[in-house]
Motif scaffolding. Structure first.
Motif, PDB file in Angstrom:
ATOM      1  N   GLU B 276     -62.850  79.627  46.885  1.00 36.87           N
ATOM      2  CA  GLU B 276     -62.816  80.566  45.859  1.00 36.87           C
ATOM      3  C   GLU B 276     -63.748  80.471  44.933  1.00 36.87           C
ATOM      4  O   GLU B 276     -64.501  79.103  44.785  1.00 36.87           O
ATOM      5  CB  GLU B 276     -61.525  79.275  44.090  1.00 36.87           C
ATOM      6  N   VAL B 278     -66.850  80.311  42.220  1.00 37.11           N
ATOM      7  CA  VAL B 278     -66.442  80.249  40.896  1.00 37.11           C
ATOM      8  C   VAL B 278     -67.997  80.064  40.494  1.00 37.11           C
ATOM      9  O   VAL B 278     -68.956  79.289  41.198  1.00 37.11           O
ATOM     10  CB  VAL B 278     -66.366  79.017  40.771  1.00 37.11           C
ATOM     11  N   VAL B 285     -60.047  74.726  46.906  1.00 37.30           N
ATOM     12  CA  VAL B 285     -58.677  74.248  46.349  1.00 37.30           C
ATOM     13  C   VAL B 285     -57.756  73.514  47.359  1.00 37.30           C
ATOM     14  O   VAL B 285     -57.209  74.446  47.712  1.00 37.30           O
ATOM     15  CB  VAL B 285     -58.656  75.517  45.152  1.00 37.30           C
ATOM     16  N   PRO B 288     -53.654  75.333  47.785  1.00 32.32           N
ATOM     17  CA  PRO B 288     -53.901  76.876  46.484  1.00 32.32           C
ATOM     18  C   PRO B 288     -52.209  76.774  46.244  1.00 32.32           C
ATOM     19  O   PRO B 288     -52.231  77.366  44.807  1.00 32.32           O
ATOM     20  CB  PRO B 288     -54.401  77.398  47.330  1.00 32.32           C
ATOM     21  N   GLY B 292     -49.472  75.202  40.289  1.00 32.28           N
ATOM     22  CA  GLY B 292     -49.485  75.911  39.503  1.00 32.28           C
ATOM     23  C   GLY B 292     -49.024  75.540  38.318  1.00 32.28           C
ATOM     24  O   GLY B 292     -48.637  74.572  37.939  1.00 32.28           O
ATOM     25  N   VAL B 345     -52.306  73.180  36.259  1.00 32.09           N
ATOM     26  CA  VAL B 345     -52.332  73.963  35.087  1.00 32.09           C
ATOM     27  C   VAL B 345     -51.479  73.335  34.233  1.00 32.09           C
ATOM     28  O   VAL B 345     -50.230  74.237  34.680  1.00 32.09           O
ATOM     29  CB  VAL B 345     -52.387  75.167  35.896  1.00 32.09           C
ATOM     30  N   THR B 351     -53.912  78.790  29.877  1.00 30.30           N
ATOM     31  CA  THR B 351     -54.611  77.519  31.061  1.00 30.30           C
ATOM     32  C   THR B 351     -54.725  78.725  32.232  1.00 30.30           C
ATOM     33  O   THR B 351     -53.173  78.983  32.561  1.00 30.30           O
ATOM     34  CB  THR B 351     -54.788  76.637  31.217  1.00 30.30           C
ATOM     35  N   LYS B 352     -55.465  79.274  32.931  1.00 32.66           N
ATOM     36  CA  LYS B 352     -55.190  79.262  34.580  1.00 32.66           C
ATOM     37  C   LYS B 352     -56.313  78.438  35.623  1.00 32.66           C
ATOM     38  O   LYS B 352     -55.686  78.760  37.081  1.00 32.66           O
ATOM     39  CB  LYS B 352     -55.795  80.298  34.323  1.00 32.66           C
ATOM     40  N   ARG B 353     -56.563  77.203  35.580  1.00 30.29           N
ATOM     41  CA  ARG B 353     -56.985  77.045  37.205  1.00 30.29           C
ATOM     42  C   ARG B 353     -56.488  75.109  36.205  1.00 30.29           C
ATOM     43  O   ARG B 353     -56.418  74.681  35.343  1.00 30.29           O
ATOM     44  CB  ARG B 353     -58.264  76.366  36.686  1.00 30.29           C
ATOM     45  N   ARG B 354     -56.424  74.681  37.232  1.00 27.59           N
ATOM     46  CA  ARG B 354     -55.664  73.409  37.702  1.00 27.59           C
ATOM     47  C   ARG B 354     -56.718  72.381  36.971  1.00 27.59           C
ATOM     48  O   ARG B 354     -58.596  72.267  36.563  1.00 27.59           O
ATOM     49  CB  ARG B 354     -56.206  72.444  38.692  1.00 27.59           C
TER      50      ARG B 354
END
Lengths: 444, 465
Positions: B276, B278, B285, B288, B292, B345, B351-354
């Motif tokens: 991904e 960033v 990831v 993935p 989640g 997450v 929050t959207k990311r780990r």
């Protein structure tokens, strides 16, 4: 008149039992319970000759069995339900010519488990076990159900990765899980039939699960050996193992936890205990696994019987303890401590003898075809079931064999066949037994 | 954390509620749902989401035989194309013409029903082939016997294709695929997922290989290792020869590895790896589809609510306690996972990311797992003990410290909890120290011999040394 514990008696009866356990337990499909029943059937006066003859003979035989049964499961592919989790790593070792190393790893675990059991029970266990018993005995059935639910939930899909579409992958994953559910309920139904149908004659009631267990666990493997006509490579019989000290500690810890759970909680068997123990100790690797199985089985079988020797705890666990408990009640702490010391002695003897037995069987396999050995095993299992339970037992065994085969076809855990034990017990506890009996036309 | 650890945590949470304990004693087993709820995040991820996740690149270095489900699969000469380069198959046919055979080297033509191809066997591969076939190539050609020859399609310097005798695929195939995925993730701006299949060989052995990320030089290095058992034990003498042990592919764009463990592929199942973009870098990831929403505290509330509603609808009297116990059990799973590396997450949709884990006890995570089990058992025993008189009137507590120590019953209970939990607390404290040591070591490694050590570690991982 109360007899005193005589060390000579203990050694004589105990070592005789150990020797019998060692000499006969490598025969595939022979559970220690059946072995003791056979002994009593052949020598009925034996149990009354001396009040300590039976308990110490049984203790020795169980220790011998815990060690020597690794031979059958490693070289001859047949074992009882508690060994099911172990079959695959030991078979891999066998096919790589390292069957003897698998046995040696197992024995390391078994010896560690035996020594731990004796030392723990004679020290901390004296105080801790009765408290643990008081705390958790009201929750036995909850713990059993919880472990069964976990078994299903934790089934790891083995083939789903190779599906072409998401739908196919999902199906492959769930086919295995649902196959396990099917096997569990099918074996549970057989358990109900064996226990409640009255098909088996009353004299064979003590062995009502024998045809089922041989059908679930022994027969499918023997038949598969015969069909596949597998040849076994030459075995390396050097007393060498490849493992790390950490693996010994981890495997032993995992086995002791798993075996302890199985010994202490009713109906929970060695395989189920090993699943939980493996997760708790976070054990990984074939060598760790084999060590853990040795420890688990020794703690499970020997521990379950040894609880009977505790003069104040008053718990009876496992078929052998029930058999012995019928004629023996401990009265003094001396009996308990002598028993603990004897476990260590019997474990040491069993370690050495099993090592040589393993070498002998490994050499035998290079001379005698595996197919002949499997065929002989087949004849032996059929004869045993017929002798103990008659023609109805053979029918039950064949039905159980089809369930055992189904587990293989679905590539699911063979431990689900323990539904034959678990389902009737849980149904009784939760009030569903009547429903099942009515469904099967067995009355209410 | 292992599955049972989470499950046990859920069961332990149920023990905090006397009405649920009372039900269990009576044979009412609904509280087992608290354990189910605690295991649910992994169950959902590994039994559903894993299979439904979109995979962009399927990397299968050694396709399996559809019947035996083992590698390699048979391929016919007419099916050979450059697109299959470096992937392990086997050919079956007759040796037609021996072009050259000398010590440690053979070149010959192999023909099946669909055509013929030049086969090359060199050094260790030549010796292995001789052992496998049981006679010299010339003798086999003369006998006209059908033979099976495992290997992969290779292209020589002149651009001609030939069949290279081998017992493992060439790692270049995997390296190229990963590099391509990284570049695509950067250029498209979306997550690109690569599924790498493992290599299952007869006897339930797996060929181990490892993906190494050389971010500094923008290189993906794949090391092909020995056969290992499902327990990870290498089989002696099965390492590939040096010339087909390492594959290197360069990426156009920068990337970095976030998960601080090497990517090793062997038994059970190959991983899915997401790439991904960033900022200006592509990040890895690891699996993935995992950790989640299912592993969030938001989900804990949802799951607890659903279990409460479902059991209420089924007429369970203590549905509310069970809902709370289930919520706590699920939340315990999330928090326990947060002790490790990967993180979760935690509060979607906020929050959207780990959020990375605490990395407690990185060198011996099994010990932290054990400590958590111990802690949960301690909590269960403590609750069962203190609620005993309430659940079974007339029964005293099995452990009552206030009977032997000069403390009040409440203080005795608190002291008992401390005593029971002490081993777990000690292991967690060691885990904090271990984390510190790990981070210092990692930093030193980065500053000093990063590249050299990484390669050495990689070799150790694949059993090359």
């Amino acid at each position: 008149m109360e007899a005193l514990v005589n060390p000579v008696d203990v050694l004589t009866w105990g070592l005789t039992g150990t020797l019998m356990g060692l000499l006969l337990s490598w025969i595939p499909g022979l559970h220690i319970f059946n072995l003791l029943v056979l002994v009593f059937a052949l020598a009925p006066g034996f149990i009354t000759s001396n009040i300590y003859a039976l308990p110490y003979f049984a203790l020795g035989a169980v220790v011998g069995f815990s060690f020597a049964s690794s031979i059958a499961s490693t070289y001859l592919s047949v074992s009882d339900e508690s060994m099911m989790l172990m079959l695959f790593p030991s078979q891999r070792y066998l096919l790589a010519g390292r069957g003897h190393r698998a046995v040696l790893l197992y024995l390391i675990g078994a010896l560690t488990g035996g020594v731990f059991l004796a030392v723990f029970m004679a020290t901390i266990g004296v105080y801790a076990m009765p408290v643990i018993y008081n705390l958790f005995s009201p929750y036995y059935w909850f713990i059993l159900l919880a472990i069964v639910v976990f078994m299903f939930m934790s089934e790891y899909p083995k083939e789903a990765d190779h599906g072409r579409t998401p739908r196919e992958k999902l199906w492959l994953a769930w086919r295995q899980v649902l196959g396990g559910v099917l096997v569990f309920f099918a074996s549970g139904i057989l358990g109900f039939i064996a226990s409640y149908s009255g098909l088996l004659r009353i004299e064979a009631a003590y062995a009502r699960l024998t045809p089922l267990f041989i059908g679930f666990f022994g027969f499918p493997w023997v038949l598969r050996n015969l069909i596949s006509r597998r040849s076994i490579p030459r075995q390396d019989t050097r007393d060498v193992v490849e493992t790390a000290p950490g693996a010994v500690v981890n495997g032993s810890a995992s086995g002791i936890i798993g075996g302890g759970i199985a010994a202490f909680f009713p109906i929970i068997t060695g395989g189920m205990g090993a699943l939980v123990g493996g997760h708790m100790a976070s054990s990984r690797g074939d060598d760790t696994f084999l060590i853990s199985q040795g420890a688990a089985r020794t703690v499970y079988y020997t521990g379950a019987l040894f609880f009977l020797f505790h003069p104040t705890m008053r718990i009876t666990r496992g078929s052998v303890a029930w058999l012995v408990g019928g004629v023996y009640t401990p009265k003094t702490w001396a009996e308990f401590y002598v028993g603990a010391a004897f476990i260590i002695l019997a474990a040491a003897v069993s370690f050495v003898v099993t090592l040589y037995l393993s070498k002998a069987v490994a050499r035998l396999l290079t001379r005698v075809s595996y197919v002949y050995i499997s065929a002989a095993t087949l004849v032996f299992l059929v004869s045993l079931v017929y002798y103990l339970t008659g023609p109805v037992g053979l029918v039950l065994m064949l039905a159980a064999t089809s369930v055992g085969f189904a587990a293989m076809v679905f590539n699911t855990r063979l431990s689900y066949c323990l539904g034959s034990l678990i389902l009737p017990v849980l149904a009784n506890t939760m009030g569903f037994a009547g429903f099942f009996l009515e469904l099967l036309g067995l009355g209410g | 954390m292992r599955g049972w650890t989470h499950y046990l945590s859920g069961l332990a949470m149920a023990m905090f509620f006397p009405p649920l304990l009372s039900d269990l004693v009576k044979g009412v087993m609904w509280p087992v749902l608290a354990g189910v709820s605690a295991y649910l995040p992994d169950f959902l991820d590994f039994k559903f989401k894993k299979f439904l996740w979109r995979v962009d690149y399927l990397v299968d270095p050694a396709p399996r035989d559809p019947l035996r489900k083992l590698s390699p699969r048979r391929i016919r000469v007419s099916e050979l194309s450059q697109g299959l380069r470096w992937r392990l198959y086997y050919l079956e046919g007759r040796i037609e013409d021996v072009l050259e055979e000398r010590e440690g080297y053979a070149r010959f033509k192999l023909a099946d029903e669909t055509g013929s191809v030049v086969v090359v066997a060199r050094n260790g591969d030549y010796e292995k082939l001789r052992r496998m076939l049981g006679s010299s190539i010339k003798e086999l050609a003369a006998s006209g016997r059908r033979v099976r020859i495992p290997g992969y399609l290779e292209v020589d310097e002149g651009g001609s294709v030939y069949w290279n005798v081998a017992d493992a695929p060439h790692p270049q195939y995997v390296a190229d695929a990963v590099a391509r995925a990284i570049d695509e993730a950067y250029e498209t701006g979306r997550m690109v997922t690569v599924k790498i299949h493992n290599i299952r060989m007869p006897g339930d052995f797996y060929r181990r290989f490892l993906i190494q990320y050389d971010s500094k030089n923008r290189r993906i290095i794949v090391h092909m290792g020995p056969l290992v058992s499902t327990g990870g034990l290498p089989l002696e003498g099965t390492e590939p020869p040096e010339y087909r042990r390492i594959g290197v592919a360069e990426t156009k764009h920068a990337f970095r590895k976030v998960y601080p463990r090497p990517t090793v592929i062997d038994a059970f199942s190959g991983p899915e790896i997401g790439y991904e973009k960033v900022g200006d870098v592509v990040e890895e990831v690891f699996i993935p589809w995992h950790r989640g929403f299912s592993h969030s505290l938001t989900a804990s509330v949802v799951i607890g609510g659903l279990i409460g509603l479902a059991t209420l609808a089924l007429g369970y009297a203590n549905w509310f306690y069970l809902a709370v116990a289930s919520m706590l059990g699920h939340a315990m799973h999330v928090l326990e996972d947060q002790l490790g590396f990967m993180g979760s997450v935690l509060f979607p949709p906020l929050t959207k990311r780990r959020i990375p884990g605490l990395m407690l006890g990185p060198s011996r995570q099994g010990l932290i797992n054990f400590a958590t089990n111990w802690l949960m058992l301690a909590l269960a025993a403590w609750n069962v003990n203190r609620f005993m008189p309430e659940i079974s009137p007339g029964m005293p507590k099995p452990i009552e410290l206030s009977n032997t120590l000069p403390v009040t019953p409440a203080a005795g209970d608190a002291l008992l909890l401390l005593l029971l939990a002490l081993p777990a607390i000690a292991i967690y404290a060691w885990g904090v120290l271990d984390r510190r040591r790990f981070l210092i070591k990692q930093k030193e490694r980065l500053e000093e011999e990063k590249a050299k050590e990484a390669v050495e570690e990689a070799y150790e991982e694949v059993g090359g040394y």
